[in-house]
Design a protein around this motif. Structure first.
Motif, PDB file in Angstrom:
ATOM      1  N   ARG A 161      -7.141   9.739   7.842  1.00 49.14           N
ATOM      2  CA  ARG A 161      -7.421  10.644   6.579  1.00 49.14           C
ATOM      3  C   ARG A 161      -7.037  10.422   5.227  1.00 49.14           C
ATOM      4  O   ARG A 161      -7.845  10.693   4.201  1.00 49.14           O
ATOM      5  N   ALA A 162      -5.752   9.896   5.131  1.00 48.54           N
ATOM      6  CA  ALA A 162      -5.379   9.600   3.756  1.00 48.54           C
ATOM      7  C   ALA A 162      -6.077   8.456   3.153  1.00 48.54           C
ATOM      8  O   ALA A 162      -6.224   8.438   1.995  1.00 48.54           O
ATOM      9  N   LEU A 163      -6.639   7.505   3.938  1.00 51.07           N
ATOM     10  CA  LEU A 163      -7.344   6.332   3.631  1.00 51.07           C
ATOM     11  C   LEU A 163      -8.737   6.694   3.205  1.00 51.07           C
ATOM     12  O   LEU A 163      -9.013   6.320   2.344  1.00 51.07           O
ATOM     13  N   ARG A 164      -9.106   7.700   4.115  1.00 55.03           N
ATOM     14  CA  ARG A 164     -10.582   8.349   3.910  1.00 55.03           C
ATOM     15  C   ARG A 164     -10.469   8.994   2.469  1.00 55.03           C
ATOM     16  O   ARG A 164     -11.565   9.083   1.677  1.00 55.03           O
ATOM     17  N   THR A 165      -9.434   9.726   2.203  1.00 53.61           N
ATOM     18  CA  THR A 165      -9.082  10.226   1.163  1.00 53.61           C
ATOM     19  C   THR A 165      -9.028   9.639  -0.579  1.00 53.61           C
ATOM     20  O   THR A 165      -9.177  10.041  -1.285  1.00 53.61           O
ATOM     21  N   GLY A 166      -8.762   8.316  -0.134  1.00 56.01           N
ATOM     22  CA  GLY A 166      -8.507   7.523  -1.569  1.00 56.01           C
ATOM     23  C   GLY A 166      -7.214   6.651  -1.439  1.00 56.01           C
ATOM     24  O   GLY A 166      -7.059   6.162  -2.459  1.00 56.01           O
ATOM     25  N   ALA A 167      -6.335   7.163  -0.608  1.00 58.32           N
ATOM     26  CA  ALA A 167      -5.107   6.301  -0.581  1.00 58.32           C
ATOM     27  C   ALA A 167      -5.332   5.029  -0.306  1.00 58.32           C
ATOM     28  O   ALA A 167      -6.181   4.489   0.431  1.00 58.32           O
ATOM     29  N   ASP A 168      -4.623   3.817  -1.116  1.00 55.68           N
ATOM     30  CA  ASP A 168      -4.707   2.290  -1.052  1.00 55.68           C
ATOM     31  C   ASP A 168      -3.959   1.894   0.351  1.00 55.68           C
ATOM     32  O   ASP A 168      -4.245   0.961   0.761  1.00 55.68           O
ATOM     33  N   GLU A 169      -2.773   2.657   0.503  1.00 56.58           N
ATOM     34  CA  GLU A 169      -1.673   1.999   1.314  1.00 56.58           C
ATOM     35  C   GLU A 169      -0.871   3.231   1.709  1.00 56.58           C
ATOM     36  O   GLU A 169      -1.084   4.345   1.222  1.00 56.58           O
ATOM     37  N   MET A 170      -0.008   2.987   2.590  1.00 54.06           N
ATOM     38  CA  MET A 170       0.740   4.145   3.074  1.00 54.06           C
ATOM     39  C   MET A 170       2.083   3.613   3.221  1.00 54.06           C
ATOM     40  O   MET A 170       2.272   2.505   3.587  1.00 54.06           O
ATOM     41  N   LEU A 171       3.201   4.567   2.866  1.00 54.24           N
ATOM     42  CA  LEU A 171       4.629   4.026   2.797  1.00 54.24           C
ATOM     43  C   LEU A 171       5.238   5.247   3.681  1.00 54.24           C
ATOM     44  O   LEU A 171       4.902   6.442   3.486  1.00 54.24           O
ATOM     45  N   ARG A 172       5.944   4.771   4.840  1.00 49.89           N
ATOM     46  CA  ARG A 172       6.718   5.947   5.585  1.00 49.89           C
ATOM     47  C   ARG A 172       7.761   6.502   4.817  1.00 49.89           C
ATOM     48  O   ARG A 172       8.265   6.050   4.052  1.00 49.89           O
ATOM     49  N   SER A 173       8.122   7.801   5.129  1.00 51.73           N
ATOM     50  CA  SER A 173       9.205   8.670   4.433  1.00 51.73           C
ATOM     51  C   SER A 173       9.967   9.060   5.792  1.00 51.73           C
ATOM     52  O   SER A 173       9.468   9.326   6.785  1.00 51.73           O
ATOM     53  N   PRO A 174      11.187   8.582   5.675  1.00 51.84           N
ATOM     54  CA  PRO A 174      11.945   8.115   4.232  1.00 51.84           C
ATOM     55  C   PRO A 174      11.615   6.583   4.087  1.00 51.84           C
ATOM     56  O   PRO A 174      11.669   5.988   4.822  1.00 51.84           O
ATOM     57  N   ALA A 175      11.469   6.674   2.387  1.00 51.92           N
ATOM     58  CA  ALA A 175      11.170   5.361   2.270  1.00 51.92           C
ATOM     59  C   ALA A 175      12.200   4.420   2.200  1.00 51.92           C
ATOM     60  O   ALA A 175      13.421   4.699   2.179  1.00 51.92           O
ATOM     61  N   ASP A 176      12.007   3.112   2.479  1.00 48.79           N
ATOM     62  CA  ASP A 176      12.864   2.035   2.673  1.00 48.79           C
ATOM     63  C   ASP A 176      12.495   1.095   1.357  1.00 48.79           C
ATOM     64  O   ASP A 176      11.276   1.010   1.110  1.00 48.79           O
ATOM     65  N   GLU A 177      13.498   0.650   0.665  1.00 46.57           N
ATOM     66  CA  GLU A 177      13.266  -0.134  -0.455  1.00 46.57           C
ATOM     67  C   GLU A 177      12.542  -1.307  -0.349  1.00 46.57           C
ATOM     68  O   GLU A 177      11.740  -1.682  -1.203  1.00 46.57           O
ATOM     69  N   MET A 178      12.784  -2.192   0.672  1.00 45.05           N
ATOM     70  CA  MET A 178      12.139  -3.232   0.892  1.00 45.05           C
ATOM     71  C   MET A 178      10.557  -3.176   1.117  1.00 45.05           C
ATOM     72  O   MET A 178       9.603  -3.694   0.618  1.00 45.05           O
ATOM     73  N   GLU A 179      10.205  -2.173   2.086  1.00 41.34           N
ATOM     74  CA  GLU A 179       8.949  -1.545   2.200  1.00 41.34           C
ATOM     75  C   GLU A 179       8.157  -1.284   1.037  1.00 41.34           C
ATOM     76  O   GLU A 179       7.156  -1.555   0.641  1.00 41.34           O
ATOM     77  N   ALA A 180       8.850  -0.446   0.245  1.00 45.43           N
ATOM     78  CA  ALA A 180       8.449   0.146  -1.001  1.00 45.43           C
ATOM     79  C   ALA A 180       7.879  -0.974  -2.009  1.00 45.43           C
ATOM     80  O   ALA A 180       7.149  -0.918  -2.660  1.00 45.43           O
ATOM     81  N   ARG A 181       8.900  -1.832  -2.191  1.00 47.80           N
ATOM     82  CA  ARG A 181       8.882  -3.048  -3.068  1.00 47.80           C
ATOM     83  C   ARG A 181       7.479  -3.899  -2.689  1.00 47.80           C
ATOM     84  O   ARG A 181       6.703  -3.923  -3.551  1.00 47.80           O
TER      85      ARG A 181
END
Length: 122
Positions: free
Chosen positions: A88-108
């Motif tokens: 749903r997020a990707l169909r709505t227009g998100a380009d990528e997903m980031l898990r919460s709680p956020a991780d520094e390396m993954e966010a970067r």
């Protein structure tokens, strides 16, 4: 600062924002946090970020309909790993997903990926 080096985090927990801010400081990003989703569209237009991180898919849809933010990469900060929500997020227009709680390396890595892809399109 150039728009490519700006990141806007909307409607996310302060702890996630702080993690993302620390992660992107390595690449000299300026980070801004808007805790209220209702202010997200106006903040995105005014701040003109190179990437937006959000948790609200209604806001994602609004950003994709706005000419000023249509091409801005969007990372959906997901509190769930349910495949239906990701689709749903990707169909709505998100380009990528980031898990919460956020991780520094993954966010970067994810912010670098979507901003690099935008630069290549331009």
């Amino acid at each position: 600062m150039s728009p490519e080096k700006r990141i806007l985090v909307v409607g996310c927990e302060l702890a996630d924002f702080e993690t993302i801010r620390r992660a992107m400081r390595v690449d000299d990003f300026e980070s801004r946090h808007v805790p209220d989703n209702t202010q997200g569209l106006a903040a995105a237009v005014e701040f003109a970020p190179g990437c937006i991180v959000l948790s609200d898919l209604d806001l994602c849809q609004k950003l994709r309909r706005c000419s000023e933010t249509l091409e801005t990469p969007i990372l959906w900060l997901a509190g769930t790993e349910k495949q239906e929500e990701t689709e749903r997020a990707l169909r709505t227009g998100a380009d990528e997903m980031l898990r919460s709680p956020a991780d520094e390396m993954e966010a970067r890595v994810r912010v670098r990926s979507v901003t690099r892809a935008r630069q290549l399109r331009e």
